[in-house]
Enzyme design. Structure first.
Site, short mmCIF file in Angstrom:
data_model
loop_
_atom_site.label_atom_id
_atom_site.label_comp_id
_atom_site.label_asym_id
_atom_site.label_seq_id
_atom_site.Cartn_x
_atom_site.Cartn_y
_atom_site.Cartn_z
N ILE A 134 1.01 -1.23 0.13
CA ILE A 134 -0.09 0.12 -0.05
C ILE A 134 0.87 1.31 0.06
CG2 ILE A 134 -2.14 1.20 1.11
CD1 ILE A 134 -2.39 -1.68 0.02
N GLU A 135 0.73 2.09 -0.83
CA GLU A 135 1.59 3.19 -1.08
C GLU A 135 0.88 3.92 -1.83
OE1 GLU A 135 5.25 2.48 -3.46
OE2 GLU A 135 4.62 0.37 -3.52
#
Length: 515
Positions: A173-174
């Site tokens: 997740i970024e």
């Protein structure tokens, strides 16, 4: 992490670490600029060293599935370490279409057809090689953001995990996904449901969160991802921090030093989160919850280069602390660039951008890491061999009387092989007296019960003239042979077009697949 990491910006855009700031960070963790702010860590003793048990520590590099092609089959093992590989990245088909795909480039079915992914995963399973699947990445839309409900999100995750029979899930997740509160909540609830389903069925699902990190630790948004998962009831196997792209000019400190600072800070942060929720840490303490993933060689930030010496230093620290997991971005890049690639300061997808002098980042970083991603022994699947049958096999049955060009696929004794070079009357693909280098064939994987029978494309009768052994054909002429269209590559007579299906080199015909 991104399938194509050619951006010259950091995840922490606008931030630079001066020498003075670095000295301050070594004395006591400080805040980084507000553009993307890491949560301050109270100075004090680092978490106690114990870490994951030696036999449960695992290394598995990320393998960028979106870079695959059929031609790479003979040269691209998915993973050779004890920990296997982390297949990346499953994302949504579009921003509002939560159909799972590989990097939007391939549907799951297309991946099976184009580069035999299902077959190669099954091969690894039968050989006891573990795999994990990673969802998300730096570009494209993570499934939880594209799906409209928790149920849809759960279904999308389940389709992938069940199709490949994998019990380790990595959530990378970024970028914009970090700040999307709705998808964060939906993702956490969906993963909790899927994990509960697996438990109810007597199985397991290990979940890792992979998050960007600064030398001062996780950002507030990164910490929120961890907290949301825990609060939804997810039993997190660990948090893997992307030790890369810090936004330095490359002269402040070695990448390994910045990465070690980041790991120490994150360890303290995770200890606090677990303590606040009265959750018991693993027997090895917080280090048994931590993983590190450097971007080997040239990073997205031009001045930042993670060298082989950095890898040795990181491995030494990880081993001493008992870090649970080490990965790399990516296995596809773990080699020196060829001499025809002069732009080494620009990130390439198939090489590291530095001179590795024969060394492998994977080999250096996996030293001492002999476990599997789930810490469960990889079960070797003993499946029945499917008998060779030209009517049902996914590729032609091998014959010593045929000519085969490089890249041609055949079936022999219930297995699929790909030709490494042009050959005829060579040894059988499964000849036990030959090693891999000496054989003209590379084993791809077993014939599957889900395989479709091999069939050539056909057109309605009369679309093109039928081939005749008596006719003379010039380059560009198109004929049909048993309904299949072929185009002449050069002048010929009495040369059957169907020979070109297996012999691409010397046949005067080529199969027309786009008609």
């Amino acid at each position: 992490m991104s399938p194509i990491r050619a951006r010259a910006t950091s995840r922490f855009a606008g931030r630079r670490l001066s020498a003075g700031r670095l000295l301050l960070s070594l004395a006591a963790m400080v805040l980084i600029p507000a553009a993307v702010t890491a949560v301050a860590v109270v100075p004090g003793l680092p978490p106690a060293v114990a870490g994951a048990s030696v036999d449960s520590r695992w290394f598995a590099g990320y393998y960028d599935v979106t870079l695959e092609s059929g031609a790479q089959l003979a040269d691209s093992p998915l993973g050779t370490s004890a920990g296997g590989a982390v297949l990346a990245f499953v994302v949504a088909a579009d921003a509002d279409d939560c159909t799972p795909t590989w990097g939007k480039a391939y549907s799951l079915d297309q991946a099976a057809q184009t580069f035999e992914l299902d077959r190669r995963v099954e091969r690894m399973r039968r050989e006891g090689q573990p795999l994990a699947v990673s969802f998300g990445g730096a570009i494209n839309t993570e499934l939880a953001a594209a799906c409209s409900s928790v149920t849809e999100t759960t279904d999308a995750y389940r389709i992938v995990m069940d199709r490949y029979g994998i019990d380790v899930m990595d959530l990378d997740i970024e970028g914009e996904m970090l700040a999307d509160d709705e998808s964060t909540a939906r993702r956490a609830e969906a993963v909790a449901r899927l994990q509960e389903e697996r438990r109810d069925d007597g199985g397991a699902l290990d979940v890792w969160l992979t998050l960007p990190v600064a030398p001062q630790g996780l950002t507030a948004e990164g910490l929120a991802q961890v907290e949301q998962m825990l609060d939804a009831g997810v039993d997190l196997a660990g948090v893997n921090v992307m030790t890369m792209n810090y936004g330095t000019d490359g002269s402040v400190a070695p990448m390994s030093s910045l990465s070690i600072d980041a790991l120490k800070a994150t360890a303290t942060q995770l200890s606090d989160i677990w303590h606040e929720r009265t959750l018991a840490l693993p027997a090895g303490g917080v280090w048994a919850l931590l993983g590190a993933t450097p971007m080997i060689g040239q990073n997205d930030v031009k001045g930042e280069v993670f060298t082989v010496d950095d890898a040795r230093a990181l491995n030494e620290f990880a081993t001493a602390q008992g870090l649970a997991r080490v990965s790399i971005w990516s296995l596809n890049r773990d080699q020196t660039c060829g001499s025809n690639y002069p732009h080494v300061s620009t990130v390439a997808t198939s090489c590291s951008g530095i001179e590795q002098a024969g060394a492998s980042f994977a080999t250096v970083l996996e030293d001492g890491y002999t476990g599997t991603p789930s810490a469960r022994p990889a079960a070797v699947t003993d499946a029945d061999t499917i008998a060779d049958d030209a009517e049902t096999s996914p590729y032609p049955i091998w014959s010593s009387r045929s000519y085969y060009s490089a890249g041609v696929m055949v079936v022999w004794n219930g297995s699929v092989y790909v030709s490494k070079w042009w050959n005829e009357d060579a040894a059988k693909p499964d000849d036990p007296s030959l090693n891999t280098d000496a054989s003209a064939w590379t084993y791809v994987g077993p014939v599957l019960t889900t395989d479709s029978p091999f069939a050539l494309p056909t057109l309605p009768a009369g679309t093109y003239p039928d081939w005749s052994a008596d006719a003379l054909y010039d380059q560009g002429d198109i004929v049909q042979y048993e309904g299949t269209p072929y185009e002449a590559r050069w002048w010929s007579q009495a040369k059957r077009p169907d020979r070109s299906v297996l012999d691409h080199d010397y046949s005067p015909w080529k199969l027309m697949t786009g008609s």
